[in-house]
Design a protein around this motif. Structure first.
Motif, PDB file in Angstrom:
ATOM      1  N   VAL A  10       0.856  -1.183   0.000  1.00 51.09           N
ATOM      2  CA  VAL A  10       0.000   0.000   0.000  1.00 51.09           C
ATOM      3  C   VAL A  10       0.891   1.231   0.000  1.00 51.09           C
ATOM      4  O   VAL A  10       1.801   1.343   0.820  1.00 51.09           O
ATOM      5  N   TRP A  11       0.603   2.129  -0.909  1.00 47.89           N
ATOM      6  CA  TRP A  11       1.340   3.380  -0.997  1.00 47.89           C
ATOM      7  C   TRP A  11       0.463   4.473  -0.424  1.00 47.89           C
ATOM      8  O   TRP A  11      -0.597   4.775  -0.976  1.00 47.89           O
ATOM      9  N   LYS A  12       0.892   5.044   0.684  1.00 45.68           N
ATOM     10  CA  LYS A  12       0.142   6.112   1.341  1.00 45.68           C
ATOM     11  C   LYS A  12       1.021   7.336   1.483  1.00 45.68           C
ATOM     12  O   LYS A  12       2.215   7.222   1.693  1.00 45.68           O
ATOM     13  N   VAL A  27      -3.399   9.348   2.892  1.00 42.38           N
ATOM     14  CA  VAL A  27      -4.201   9.134   1.692  1.00 42.38           C
ATOM     15  C   VAL A  27      -3.596   7.964   0.928  1.00 42.38           C
ATOM     16  O   VAL A  27      -2.393   7.946   0.672  1.00 42.38           O
ATOM     17  N   THR A  28      -4.422   6.988   0.569  1.00 41.85           N
ATOM     18  CA  THR A  28      -3.947   5.827  -0.177  1.00 41.85           C
ATOM     19  C   THR A  28      -3.803   6.207  -1.652  1.00 41.85           C
ATOM     20  O   THR A  28      -4.786   6.569  -2.296  1.00 41.85           O
ATOM     21  N   GLY A  42       2.890   8.996 -13.363  1.00 40.93           N
ATOM     22  CA  GLY A  42       4.042   8.129 -13.129  1.00 40.93           C
ATOM     23  C   GLY A  42       3.959   7.288 -11.868  1.00 40.93           C
ATOM     24  O   GLY A  42       4.857   6.487 -11.600  1.00 40.93           O
ATOM     25  N   HIS A  43       2.894   7.443 -11.093  1.00 41.59           N
ATOM     26  CA  HIS A  43       2.776   6.683  -9.850  1.00 41.59           C
ATOM     27  C   HIS A  43       2.684   5.171 -10.109  1.00 41.59           C
ATOM     28  O   HIS A  43       3.225   4.376  -9.351  1.00 41.59           O
ATOM     29  N   GLY A  44       1.989   4.789 -11.184  1.00 37.60           N
ATOM     30  CA  GLY A  44       1.891   3.365 -11.512  1.00 37.60           C
ATOM     31  C   GLY A  44       3.244   2.758 -11.810  1.00 37.60           C
ATOM     32  O   GLY A  44       3.558   1.644 -11.370  1.00 37.60           O
ATOM     33  N   SER A  45       4.075   3.482 -12.537  1.00 38.39           N
ATOM     34  CA  SER A  45       5.424   2.985 -12.855  1.00 38.39           C
ATOM     35  C   SER A  45       6.270   2.845 -11.596  1.00 38.39           C
ATOM     36  O   SER A  45       7.024   1.878 -11.455  1.00 38.39           O
ATOM     37  N   VAL A  46       6.130   3.793 -10.683  1.00 38.88           N
ATOM     38  CA  VAL A  46       6.870   3.725  -9.420  1.00 38.88           C
ATOM     39  C   VAL A  46       6.403   2.519  -8.608  1.00 38.88           C
ATOM     40  O   VAL A  46       7.225   1.763  -8.066  1.00 38.88           O
ATOM     41  N   LEU A  47       5.098   2.326  -8.529  1.00 33.00           N
ATOM     42  CA  LEU A  47       4.555   1.190  -7.779  1.00 33.00           C
ATOM     43  C   LEU A  47       5.004  -0.130  -8.390  1.00 33.00           C
ATOM     44  O   LEU A  47       5.425  -1.043  -7.673  1.00 33.00           O
ATOM     45  N   VAL A  83      14.376  -2.778   0.949  1.00 33.46           N
ATOM     46  CA  VAL A  83      13.013  -2.361   0.676  1.00 33.46           C
ATOM     47  C   VAL A  83      12.312  -2.111   2.006  1.00 33.46           C
ATOM     48  O   VAL A  83      12.189  -3.012   2.835  1.00 33.46           O
ATOM     49  N   ASP A  84      11.910  -0.876   2.242  1.00 37.98           N
ATOM     50  CA  ASP A  84      11.169  -0.530   3.447  1.00 37.98           C
ATOM     51  C   ASP A  84       9.721  -0.244   3.122  1.00 37.98           C
ATOM     52  O   ASP A  84       8.834  -0.991   3.478  1.00 37.98           O
ATOM     53  N   SER A  85       9.488   0.855   2.452  1.00 34.94           N
ATOM     54  CA  SER A  85       8.118   1.230   2.122  1.00 34.94           C
ATOM     55  C   SER A  85       8.135   2.170   0.945  1.00 34.94           C
ATOM     56  O   SER A  85       9.181   2.647   0.524  1.00 34.94           O
ATOM     57  N   LEU A  86       6.953   2.432   0.425  1.00 31.92           N
ATOM     58  CA  LEU A  86       6.847   3.335  -0.701  1.00 31.92           C
ATOM     59  C   LEU A  86       6.807   4.787  -0.253  1.00 31.92           C
ATOM     60  O   LEU A  86       6.855   5.680  -1.079  1.00 31.92           O
ATOM     61  N   ASP A  87       6.685   5.048   1.022  1.00 32.06           N
ATOM     62  CA  ASP A  87       6.592   6.444   1.496  1.00 32.06           C
ATOM     63  C   ASP A  87       7.912   7.145   1.348  1.00 32.06           C
ATOM     64  O   ASP A  87       8.960   6.646   1.470  1.00 32.06           O
TER      65      ASP A  87
END
Length: 158
Positions: free
Chosen positions: A34-36, A40-41, A72-77, A154-158
């Motif tokens: 989950v990217w928050k 906000v998700t 570009g958020h989809g590519s990052v995810l 790898v920790d988190s997407l934040d």
């Protein structure tokens, strides 16, 4: 946040419905990412492994918030999930989709046959949905990217 994010796609028949409990278990088992930002998700994705073919995993529930699409958020995810997959020793990611095929093809996925799915996934495949299979071999990533993925924690997407 995840259930709210995916609900419009569930209602359109593009994603399967998941209960809050299922999502909670997937997050706890590190199968759901989950990217928050600021509570906000922004997006989510799942990575489901299969004991009968342990080098492959299914990329599922791949959703980016409407507010974030086209930025570009989809590519990052996707890059994040690929990094996790490489660190887990996976060789391939596959997905089933009825839409967004071009987006995934532009990011290295190619159309595949049902035969390329793990046997347990193939047995559970719902012909009625008309999903197409796409696969990306992670060992086909450029050497520099694979090396970078291998040494980044790898920790988190934040």
């Amino acid at each position: 946040g995840i259930l709210v994010l995916i609900e419009p796609l569930v209602l359109r028949g593009l994603l399967k419905r998941r209960s809050g409990r299922e999502v909670e278990i997937a997050c706890r088992n590190r199968e759901m990412f989950v990217w928050k930002r600021d509570d906000v998700t922004l997006g989510c994705a799942s990575l489901q492994c299969f004991p009968d073919e342990p080098e492959k995993a299914e990329l599922g529930c791949f959703v980016v918030s409407e507010k974030c699409r086209g930025k570009g958020h989809g590519s990052v995810l996707l890059a994040y999930v690929e990094r996790v997959a490489v660190l887990q020793g996976l060789r391939a990611l596959f997905l089933l989709t009825t839409q967004t095929m071009q987006w995934f093809c532009e990011r290295g996925f190619r159309e595949a046959s049902l035969e390329e799915l793990p046997p347990s996934k193939r047995a559970a495949y719902d012909v009625g949905r008309g999903s197409r299979v796409y696969i990306k071999w992670l060992d086909e990533l450029p050497d520099a990217a694979r090396e970078r993925f291998s040494f980044v924690e790898v920790d988190s997407l934040d």
